[in-house]
Design a protein around this motif. Sequence first.
Motif, PDB file in Angstrom:
ATOM      1  N   ALA A  16      -8.155 -32.075  48.402  1.00  0.00           N
ATOM      2  CA  ALA A  16      -7.191 -32.928  47.708  1.00  0.00           C
ATOM      3  C   ALA A  16      -5.942 -32.142  47.339  1.00  0.00           C
ATOM      4  O   ALA A  16      -4.828 -32.653  47.428  1.00  0.00           O
ATOM      5  CB  ALA A  16      -7.835 -33.512  46.442  1.00  0.00           C
ATOM      6  N   ALA A  17      -6.112 -30.889  46.950  1.00  0.00           N
ATOM      7  CA  ALA A  17      -4.962 -30.064  46.593  1.00  0.00           C
ATOM      8  C   ALA A  17      -4.030 -29.851  47.776  1.00  0.00           C
ATOM      9  O   ALA A  17      -2.836 -29.630  47.610  1.00  0.00           O
ATOM     10  CB  ALA A  17      -5.438 -28.710  46.058  1.00  0.00           C
ATOM     11  N   ALA A  18      -4.557 -29.927  48.968  1.00  0.00           N
ATOM     12  CA  ALA A  18      -3.734 -29.729  50.158  1.00  0.00           C
ATOM     13  C   ALA A  18      -2.693 -30.812  50.324  1.00  0.00           C
ATOM     14  O   ALA A  18      -1.750 -30.662  51.100  1.00  0.00           O
ATOM     15  CB  ALA A  18      -4.618 -29.681  51.403  1.00  0.00           C
ATOM     16  N   ALA A  19      -2.847 -31.910  49.608  1.00  0.00           N
ATOM     17  CA  ALA A  19      -1.873 -32.999  49.743  1.00  0.00           C
ATOM     18  C   ALA A  19      -0.481 -32.565  49.321  1.00  0.00           C
ATOM     19  O   ALA A  19       0.511 -33.135  49.773  1.00  0.00           O
ATOM     20  CB  ALA A  19      -2.315 -34.193  48.903  1.00  0.00           C
ATOM     21  N   THR A  20      -0.385 -31.562  48.453  1.00  0.00           N
ATOM     22  CA  THR A  20       0.902 -31.138  47.951  1.00  0.00           C
ATOM     23  C   THR A  20       1.522 -30.042  48.800  1.00  0.00           C
ATOM     24  O   THR A  20       2.638 -29.613  48.527  1.00  0.00           O
ATOM     25  CB  THR A  20       0.750 -30.611  46.508  1.00  0.00           C
ATOM     26  N   TRP A  85      -7.418 -33.320  55.435  1.00  0.00           N
ATOM     27  CA  TRP A  85      -6.856 -34.221  54.433  1.00  0.00           C
ATOM     28  C   TRP A  85      -6.023 -35.312  55.082  1.00  0.00           C
ATOM     29  O   TRP A  85      -6.150 -36.494  54.773  1.00  0.00           O
ATOM     30  CB  TRP A  85      -6.014 -33.416  53.446  1.00  0.00           C
ATOM     31  N   ARG A  86      -5.152 -34.923  56.014  1.00  0.00           N
ATOM     32  CA  ARG A  86      -4.262 -35.884  56.648  1.00  0.00           C
ATOM     33  C   ARG A  86      -5.032 -36.897  57.499  1.00  0.00           C
ATOM     34  O   ARG A  86      -4.554 -38.013  57.731  1.00  0.00           O
ATOM     35  CB  ARG A  86      -3.220 -35.165  57.523  1.00  0.00           C
ATOM     36  N   ALA A  87      -6.208 -36.512  57.979  1.00  0.00           N
ATOM     37  CA  ALA A  87      -6.996 -37.407  58.827  1.00  0.00           C
ATOM     38  C   ALA A  87      -7.749 -38.456  58.025  1.00  0.00           C
ATOM     39  O   ALA A  87      -8.244 -39.433  58.598  1.00  0.00           O
ATOM     40  CB  ALA A  87      -7.983 -36.596  59.670  1.00  0.00           C
ATOM     41  N   LEU A  88      -7.851 -38.277  56.722  1.00  0.00           N
ATOM     42  CA  LEU A  88      -8.603 -39.227  55.900  1.00  0.00           C
ATOM     43  C   LEU A  88      -7.809 -40.501  55.661  1.00  0.00           C
ATOM     44  O   LEU A  88      -6.584 -40.453  55.515  1.00  0.00           O
ATOM     45  CB  LEU A  88      -8.951 -38.598  54.548  1.00  0.00           C
ATOM     46  N   ALA A  94      -7.386 -41.179  47.855  1.00  0.00           N
ATOM     47  CA  ALA A  94      -7.313 -41.555  46.438  1.00  0.00           C
ATOM     48  C   ALA A  94      -8.601 -41.186  45.720  1.00  0.00           C
ATOM     49  O   ALA A  94      -8.585 -40.690  44.584  1.00  0.00           O
ATOM     50  CB  ALA A  94      -7.031 -43.055  46.310  1.00  0.00           C
ATOM     51  N   GLN A  95      -9.734 -41.406  46.384  1.00  0.00           N
ATOM     52  CA  GLN A  95     -11.018 -41.046  45.785  1.00  0.00           C
ATOM     53  C   GLN A  95     -11.113 -39.538  45.563  1.00  0.00           C
ATOM     54  O   GLN A  95     -11.624 -39.071  44.537  1.00  0.00           O
ATOM     55  CB  GLN A  95     -12.164 -41.520  46.685  1.00  0.00           C
ATOM     56  N   LEU A  96     -10.587 -38.775  46.509  1.00  0.00           N
ATOM     57  CA  LEU A  96     -10.639 -37.319  46.377  1.00  0.00           C
ATOM     58  C   LEU A  96      -9.712 -36.810  45.285  1.00  0.00           C
ATOM     59  O   LEU A  96     -10.024 -35.829  44.606  1.00  0.00           O
ATOM     60  CB  LEU A  96     -10.289 -36.657  47.711  1.00  0.00           C
ATOM     61  N   ARG A  97      -8.562 -37.469  45.128  1.00  0.00           N
ATOM     62  CA  ARG A  97      -7.691 -37.073  44.017  1.00  0.00           C
ATOM     63  C   ARG A  97      -8.411 -37.269  42.684  1.00  0.00           C
ATOM     64  O   ARG A  97      -8.317 -36.423  41.782  1.00  0.00           O
ATOM     65  CB  ARG A  97      -6.393 -37.882  44.053  1.00  0.00           C
ATOM     66  N   ARG A  98      -9.121 -38.381  42.574  1.00  0.00           N
ATOM     67  CA  ARG A  98      -9.884 -38.621  41.332  1.00  0.00           C
ATOM     68  C   ARG A  98     -10.996 -37.585  41.190  1.00  0.00           C
ATOM     69  O   ARG A  98     -11.258 -37.087  40.078  1.00  0.00           O
ATOM     70  CB  ARG A  98     -10.462 -40.037  41.335  1.00  0.00           C
ATOM     71  N   ALA A  99     -11.659 -37.256  42.315  1.00  0.00           N
ATOM     72  CA  ALA A  99     -12.725 -36.261  42.272  1.00  0.00           C
ATOM     73  C   ALA A  99     -12.183 -34.902  41.855  1.00  0.00           C
ATOM     74  O   ALA A  99     -12.805 -34.186  41.058  1.00  0.00           O
ATOM     75  CB  ALA A  99     -13.408 -36.158  43.637  1.00  0.00           C
ATOM     76  N   ALA A 100     -11.003 -34.537  42.380  1.00  0.00           N
ATOM     77  CA  ALA A 100     -10.401 -33.257  42.015  1.00  0.00           C
ATOM     78  C   ALA A 100     -10.054 -33.224  40.530  1.00  0.00           C
ATOM     79  O   ALA A 100     -10.249 -32.207  39.848  1.00  0.00           O
ATOM     80  CB  ALA A 100      -9.159 -33.006  42.862  1.00  0.00           C
ATOM     81  N   ALA A 101      -9.547 -34.344  40.009  1.00  0.00           N
ATOM     82  CA  ALA A 101      -9.220 -34.401  38.583  1.00  0.00           C
ATOM     83  C   ALA A 101     -10.480 -34.316  37.732  1.00  0.00           C
ATOM     84  O   ALA A 101     -10.512 -33.621  36.706  1.00  0.00           O
ATOM     85  CB  ALA A 101      -8.457 -35.692  38.280  1.00  0.00           C
ATOM     86  N   ASP A 102     -11.543 -35.024  38.149  1.00  0.00           N
ATOM     87  CA  ASP A 102     -12.810 -34.966  37.407  1.00  0.00           C
ATOM     88  C   ASP A 102     -13.373 -33.543  37.421  1.00  0.00           C
ATOM     89  O   ASP A 102     -13.896 -33.058  36.414  1.00  0.00           O
ATOM     90  CB  ASP A 102     -13.824 -35.927  38.021  1.00  0.00           C
ATOM     91  N   TRP A 103     -13.270 -32.892  38.607  1.00  0.00           N
ATOM     92  CA  TRP A 103     -13.783 -31.523  38.715  1.00  0.00           C
ATOM     93  C   TRP A 103     -13.006 -30.572  37.803  1.00  0.00           C
ATOM     94  O   TRP A 103     -13.585 -29.750  37.105  1.00  0.00           O
ATOM     95  CB  TRP A 103     -13.687 -31.061  40.172  1.00  0.00           C
ATOM     96  N   ALA A 104     -11.678 -30.706  37.803  1.00  0.00           N
ATOM     97  CA  ALA A 104     -10.853 -29.830  36.976  1.00  0.00           C
ATOM     98  C   ALA A 104     -11.131 -30.033  35.490  1.00  0.00           C
ATOM     99  O   ALA A 104     -10.961 -29.110  34.688  1.00  0.00           O
ATOM    100  CB  ALA A 104      -9.374 -30.076  37.268  1.00  0.00           C
ATOM    101  N   ALA A 105     -11.575 -31.237  35.123  1.00  0.00           N
ATOM    102  CA  ALA A 105     -11.843 -31.525  33.711  1.00  0.00           C
ATOM    103  C   ALA A 105     -13.192 -31.001  33.245  1.00  0.00           C
ATOM    104  O   ALA A 105     -13.451 -30.934  32.039  1.00  0.00           O
ATOM    105  CB  ALA A 105     -11.766 -33.031  33.467  1.00  0.00           C
ATOM    106  N   LEU A 106     -14.060 -30.617  34.179  1.00  0.00           N
ATOM    107  CA  LEU A 106     -15.373 -30.095  33.786  1.00  0.00           C
ATOM    108  C   LEU A 106     -15.228 -28.715  33.180  1.00  0.00           C
ATOM    109  O   LEU A 106     -14.452 -27.888  33.661  1.00  0.00           O
ATOM    110  CB  LEU A 106     -16.303 -30.016  35.003  1.00  0.00           C
ATOM    111  N   PRO A 107     -15.986 -28.402  32.151  1.00  0.00           N
ATOM    112  CA  PRO A 107     -15.953 -27.037  31.593  1.00  0.00           C
ATOM    113  C   PRO A 107     -16.575 -26.055  32.586  1.00  0.00           C
ATOM    114  O   PRO A 107     -17.390 -26.434  33.430  1.00  0.00           O
ATOM    115  CB  PRO A 107     -16.800 -27.153  30.316  1.00  0.00           C
TER     116      PRO A 107
END
Length: 209
Positions: A16-20, A85-88, A94-107
């Motif tokens: 997901a980070a590769a999107a940027t 990423w581009r092939a998805l 969008a699901q992966l962006r949410r997953a990346a945000a959820d992962w980053a929020a975990l302690p």
Amino acid sequence: MRRSSAFLFAALAAVAAAATAALSPQHQALLDQLPVAQRVELEQRQARWRALSPVEQAVYGQRELRWQALPEAVRRERRERWQAWRALPENERAQLRRAAADWAALPPERQRPVRAQFDALDGREKHGWLLGPTLGAEYVRLQPLLAFVEAEERARLLQTLREMNPAERADLAVLAQRVPPDAREALRRELLSTAAANRGEWLRRRLDQ
């Protein structure tokens, strides 16, 4: 946290980070290997590059220098992740962006065991998660069907697999494991030539053979 969700966070947050990430205008060889839609998009990126001011180009140039300073193995891995990423499809990104945000929020204490579990997987299963949330968890079972496929056919195959429902993919996985290696190409051809409305019946017929 369910195992599949945890691995999705651990394995695909980096995707997901590769999107940027911006693609360097100098990577023409890579550009020529991409499907037409992706190539057009990257050519548009190049046009935007030419429209940048000298200061903006200098900032981008510094990023390019940092990229070139990375070891080739690291650049190869990041290119692969970017292409994955581009092939998805957009809904999975969008699901992966949410997953990346959820992962980053975990302690950290919750991230560490998940990361350890993921690191313990064999390379084939890790690599399979690059296919995204729909196919990542099913990659190991479907891998016999995905091995040794030309790039253009692979793209069609992945699109077809994403269009299938979970029950159809489960039946196909059984077939993929059942047929001998020299019959897998024929199985792929049958799958790709079968209309979506007829896939369920085709799968049941093949399973009964």
